[in-house]
Design an enzyme around this catalytic site. Sequence first.
Site: not given
Ligand code: APR
Length: 253
Positions: A121, A195
């Site tokens: 991304h 995560g």
């Molecule tokens: N350790 C592991 N997982 C965690 C932690 C932690 N300390 N804290 C939060 N999480 C998990 C949450 O439970 C959730 O499932 O991380 C995840 C974060 O999810 P999102 O915020 O949706 O992030 P992501 O999956 O990377 O989003 C994907 O979406 O917003 C766009 O381009 C952006 O790259 C991003 C993409």
Amino acid sequence: MELPRELTSALRSAERVAVLSGAGMSAESGVPTFRDAQTGLWEQYAAEDLATPEAWERDRAFVWAWYLWRFGRIRHVAPNAGHRALADWARRSSGPHIGVVTQNVDDLHERAGSNPVVHLHGSVAAYRCEACAAPYDAPIHLPDEAVHRIEPPTCPRCGHSVRPGVVWFGEMLPMDEWHRGVEIVEQADLVLVVGTSGIVHPAAGLPAIARAAGARVVEVNPVDTEVSDVAHHVLRETAAAALPVLVAAAGDG
Ligand code: APR
């Protein structure tokens, strides 16, 4: 943390590991996840509403200020025990080859010492022209305080605005990075999905590609996600808690 015997043996025998990381990977470093509520100046906005081409068209200075603030926060944080454990594992003389495929735009995997790191991304350090796509390398001042609006610089080649080098909702992924990510996943015998909520495609499809290609899939996430059903093993732990345990269980190879 008790690890199932099959998982320990997969960790010990792995030769090629793929790590698929999302925002949760960096949460314990102090980078807010995308779906966390925002604070301060941007309290009433969802990140999903700012990370779009439409938001950029509507108000470039507002979106630019928000990114510079996020990027400024990244500069002040450090890799956590999870990032460090992955890099340490790859450095062991008999350790597996570890390819990181991340949805994060931060550089915390690299700063911990992981290599290669594929950014699906985009990345914090990759500004480019919105029109001609020329990279923009001049220094950009990142404010320490949140500021509501900052005018983006203009491209020295064509005069259009410089934009963050990230993938917005509705935009295509950089194709080279995507193909490298798929390749790393298809060659892996073990895949750690750390995560990510698994809702943003096509990145969210990588765990299923890995499983179909024969890899053992492990999810590290404190909560249930779209990925959980695809995983052979689910660890309901945070990245900084689980990854050092997994790497210790892998032994010296
Ligand atoms: N350790 C592991 N997982 C965690 C932690 C932690 N300390 N804290 C939060 N999480 C998990 C949450 O439970 C959730 O499932 O991380 C995840 C974060 O999810 P999102 O915020 O949706 O992030 P992501 O999956 O990377 O989003 C994907 O979406 O917003 C766009 O381009 C952006 O790259 C991003 C993409």
